[in-house]
Design a protein around this motif. Structure first.
Motif, PDB file in Angstrom:
ATOM      1  N   ARG A 230      41.301  41.081  36.378  1.00 51.13           N
ATOM      2  CA  ARG A 230      42.004  40.626  35.176  1.00 51.13           C
ATOM      3  C   ARG A 230      43.526  40.571  35.361  1.00 51.13           C
ATOM      4  O   ARG A 230      44.220  39.950  34.554  1.00 51.13           O
ATOM      5  CB  ARG A 230      41.638  41.505  33.986  1.00 51.13           C
ATOM      6  CG  ARG A 230      40.192  41.290  33.520  1.00 51.13           C
ATOM      7  CD  ARG A 230      39.867  42.068  32.263  1.00 51.13           C
ATOM      8  NE  ARG A 230      38.526  41.774  31.797  1.00 51.13           N
ATOM      9  CZ  ARG A 230      38.196  40.722  31.053  1.00 51.13           C
ATOM     10  NH1 ARG A 230      39.143  39.881  30.653  1.00 51.13           N
ATOM     11  NH2 ARG A 230      36.950  40.523  30.691  1.00 51.13           N
ATOM     12  N   LEU A 233      45.042  37.114  35.253  1.00 50.14           N
ATOM     13  CA  LEU A 233      45.099  36.317  34.030  1.00 50.14           C
ATOM     14  C   LEU A 233      46.524  36.000  33.597  1.00 50.14           C
ATOM     15  O   LEU A 233      46.744  35.029  32.869  1.00 50.14           O
ATOM     16  CB  LEU A 233      44.353  37.040  32.891  1.00 50.14           C
ATOM     17  CG  LEU A 233      42.884  37.371  33.161  1.00 50.14           C
ATOM     18  CD1 LEU A 233      42.225  37.890  31.888  1.00 50.14           C
ATOM     19  CD2 LEU A 233      42.135  36.173  33.698  1.00 50.14           C
ATOM     20  N   PRO A 237      45.383  32.114  33.005  1.00 46.64           N
ATOM     21  CA  PRO A 237      44.680  32.675  31.842  1.00 46.64           C
ATOM     22  C   PRO A 237      43.217  32.266  31.721  1.00 46.64           C
ATOM     23  O   PRO A 237      42.380  33.063  31.281  1.00 46.64           O
ATOM     24  CB  PRO A 237      45.504  32.156  30.653  1.00 46.64           C
ATOM     25  CG  PRO A 237      46.863  31.910  31.222  1.00 46.64           C
ATOM     26  CD  PRO A 237      46.625  31.432  32.622  1.00 46.64           C
ATOM     27  N   HIS A 238      42.891  31.029  32.120  1.00 50.11           N
ATOM     28  CA  HIS A 238      41.507  30.570  31.979  1.00 50.11           C
ATOM     29  C   HIS A 238      40.555  31.260  32.947  1.00 50.11           C
ATOM     30  O   HIS A 238      39.330  31.142  32.792  1.00 50.11           O
ATOM     31  CB  HIS A 238      41.425  29.058  32.164  1.00 50.11           C
ATOM     32  CG  HIS A 238      42.038  28.283  31.045  1.00 50.11           C
ATOM     33  ND1 HIS A 238      41.576  28.348  29.746  1.00 50.11           N
ATOM     34  CD2 HIS A 238      43.104  27.421  31.020  1.00 50.11           C
ATOM     35  CE1 HIS A 238      42.305  27.556  28.968  1.00 50.11           C
ATOM     36  NE2 HIS A 238      43.234  26.992  29.718  1.00 50.11           N
ATOM     37  N   ALA A 240      39.788  34.031  32.820  1.00 45.25           N
ATOM     38  CA  ALA A 240      39.072  35.008  31.984  1.00 45.25           C
ATOM     39  C   ALA A 240      37.600  34.662  31.822  1.00 45.25           C
ATOM     40  O   ALA A 240      36.787  35.523  31.487  1.00 45.25           O
ATOM     41  CB  ALA A 240      39.738  35.106  30.605  1.00 45.25           C
ATOM     42  N   ALA A 304      43.835  29.744  26.445  1.00 51.19           N
ATOM     43  CA  ALA A 304      42.714  30.518  26.970  1.00 51.19           C
ATOM     44  C   ALA A 304      42.224  31.500  25.915  1.00 51.19           C
ATOM     45  O   ALA A 304      42.981  32.295  25.395  1.00 51.19           O
ATOM     46  CB  ALA A 304      43.130  31.273  28.224  1.00 51.19           C
ATOM     47  N   ASP A 305      40.948  31.400  25.602  1.00 49.20           N
ATOM     48  CA  ASP A 305      40.308  32.299  24.648  1.00 49.20           C
ATOM     49  C   ASP A 305      38.818  32.233  24.882  1.00 49.20           C
ATOM     50  O   ASP A 305      38.184  31.224  24.596  1.00 49.20           O
ATOM     51  CB  ASP A 305      40.645  31.913  23.211  1.00 49.20           C
ATOM     52  CG  ASP A 305      40.055  32.867  22.185  1.00 49.20           C
ATOM     53  OD1 ASP A 305      39.377  33.841  22.602  1.00 49.20           O
ATOM     54  OD2 ASP A 305      40.253  32.643  20.980  1.00 49.20           O
ATOM     55  N   THR A 306      38.249  33.309  25.408  1.00 46.84           N
ATOM     56  CA  THR A 306      36.830  33.304  25.741  1.00 46.84           C
ATOM     57  C   THR A 306      35.937  33.748  24.581  1.00 46.84           C
ATOM     58  O   THR A 306      34.727  33.884  24.779  1.00 46.84           O
ATOM     59  CB  THR A 306      36.554  34.205  26.956  1.00 46.84           C
ATOM     60  OG1 THR A 306      36.946  35.552  26.628  1.00 46.84           O
ATOM     61  CG2 THR A 306      37.323  33.719  28.180  1.00 46.84           C
TER      62      THR A 306
END
Length: 310
Positions: A230, A233, A237-238, A240, A304-306
């Protein structure tokens, strides 16, 4: 379930060949097949006494040991899958020692250092591009040619063609450059063609892609390890959405243990797409769905947001 284990031994008595199992997805697949109790032949060009042009420390003997530690029986056989005689000798050995082959995983790649990002065909090094195609496509054809007669001795055999990208994603997306794009799309088509030839003969062929794989090479590229991945990131960022090689391994193990796997004959599948189908997770308990994420978040230009994707 989190994944197959030696306790359930769902693949006890089954014999698998993971072609291209030195590291990355191949190693993850071999280990998870071993966790299900299978005997797994693992091949590649890097051994404890000789390295391929990758010049990396991972070896097929290490992979075989991991298979055995997981609960299976790992057997390392040094093989250059561009050499038909070596592949024929490999298959003859499996036939002599086991008398059967239940699962063939074509994960041979070898092109990591041969392609140039966003470089058009006419500017790309031709020799490197053509070697990439030989390593990524010709090797699969040679291996299948020699291995399929043994696999077809018993009904229910499974062939898994490992590639990068689903058929849908690769159809709509230009992948890296001409040679890389052609190689990965060719493997998808190979599974489709094999399905037509194997299906009527009682076997199944399909294409399978991991998501953004945290392979040894990828981790090294970002300057991180699996235990601190991590940290990458901040720059990417992606990343993740990435997954371990064991995730796609659990996908293959689930497919191999499925008595109704023929329903997937000729299809393009992904680790993230199969996770909810079979109920397995990655090692951290999550279920990353990378290809849906790439389309809906990364390629769409969103931050980026998983959330909702793993």
């Amino acid at each position: 379930m989190s994944g197959p284990s030696a306790k359930d031994a769902a693949l006890e008595g089954r014999v698998a060949l993971v072609a291209g199992a030195t590291r990355g997805a191949g190693r993850g697949i071999a280990v998870e097949l071993g966790a299900g109790g299978a005997t797994v032949y693992v091949t590649g060009r890097t051994t404890r006494s000789r390295r391929s042009e990758y010049d990396r420390p991972e070896t097929i003997e290490d992979t075989a040991d991991l298979v055995t530690e997981a609960g299976g029986h790992g057997i390392a056989v040094p093989t250059d899958h561009l050499e038909p005689a070596q592949v024929r000798a490999l298959v003859d050995r499996i036939a002599d020692e086991q008398g059967r082959l239940d699962v063939l995983v074509n994960d041979i790649w070898g092109g990591e250092n041969l392609f140039e990002w966003d470089t058009p065909l006419w500017e790309h090094d031709l020799d490197k591009g053509l070697r990439l195609l030989r390593l990524a496509v010709e090797t699969h054809a040679i291996t299948s040619h020699h291995a399929l007669p043994l696999l077809l001795r018993r009904p229910g055999g499974l062939v898994v063609e490992v590639t990068d990208g689903t058929a849908e994603y690769n159809r709509d997306t230009y992948r890296v450059n001409f040679f890389y794009d052609l190689a990965k799309s060719s493997v998808l088509r190979m599974a489709f063609a094999l399905a037509h030839e194997l299906g009527p003969r009682g076997a199944t062929a399909l294409a399978l892609t991991p998501g953004w794989l945290r392979s040894e090479i990828m981790l090294g590229h970002f300057g991180v390890r699996e235990d601190n991945w991590r940290d990458a990131l901040d720059k990417v960022p992606h990343f993740a959405i990435s997954e371990t090689p064991r995730y796609v391994g659990r996908a293959v193990a689930a497919l191999a243990a499925d008595p109704e796997v023929a329903r997937f004959n000729g299809q393009s599948l992904s680790s993230g797409g199969l996770a909810p189908e079979y109920g397995f997770t990655d090692l951290d308990g999550s279920r990353p769905d990378a290809w849906r994420y790439l389309v809906e978040v990364q390629d769409a230009g969103k931050p980026a947001d998983t959330t909702g994707y793993r």
